[in-house]
Motif scaffolding. Sequence first.
Motif: not given
Length: 253
Positions: A206-209, A215-217, A250-252
């Motif tokens: 789940f991630v803000a646009n 991201y969150q899981t 990979k990444g944030k």
Amino acid sequence: MFQRFTALALALLAHGASLATPSCPQHYADGRSPEIRNEKLARATQELCYQSFGLMHSGLTRTPLWSAEHLTPTHIEAAQNLSRENSFHPDPQLPPSQRAELSDYARSGFDRGHMAPNGDMPDRTSQHQSFSLANMVPQDSDNNRHVWAGIEQAVRKLAKREGGLYVITGPAFLGRDLRKIGNVFVPSHLYKVVYSPRQNAAAAYFVANEADAHYQTISVAELEGKLGINLLPALSASQKESMLRLLRPKGKS
């Protein structure tokens, strides 16, 4: 460019309706598609079935509410050998009064963000179908090309490891101050649900646009509460509360 809009957010408050058996059950876990619990969100919806994915399109948002795939190692391997051919197009199966057009995205500053990814498509027909605007949402360009691309890659890696996954991807329209580009609503967030038949377990990214997003899981149960959609009706309540271990993109994070 884009404008602010509040009517959709108000429409998302009522709950009640579900949808019928899907016309393309092969794309869904146990052949059961998500069920819309929000009766206002269920208005002006149309199921679309493609060769490698299915989706539920909203004539209100002019985006998919979800796109669904049975993602297999065979599909991934075939897709890796297929060069990308961009062919963005409005979907002729949808009435013009309910569909996105190329002009909606023009000079908007947003990417046309795939929900069922082009990188999952195993052949030219499926690839072309994935470029339908019915499979797109307005997505922040940094988000699309960085954190979201990492999530897509992580899911492909997990699909190879698990021997196949059912994946449901879509937008979330949360809050009372939503934006539009042309006639198309801009989602506040994006989600990707991952279900492993081998483990009989699921979880979601789940991630803000927005740019530079993390991201969150989260559990399927938590995501369903945010959306007003029963995303995996084949799973029990306890299965939706438990968490499939997702791979770290990979990444944030």
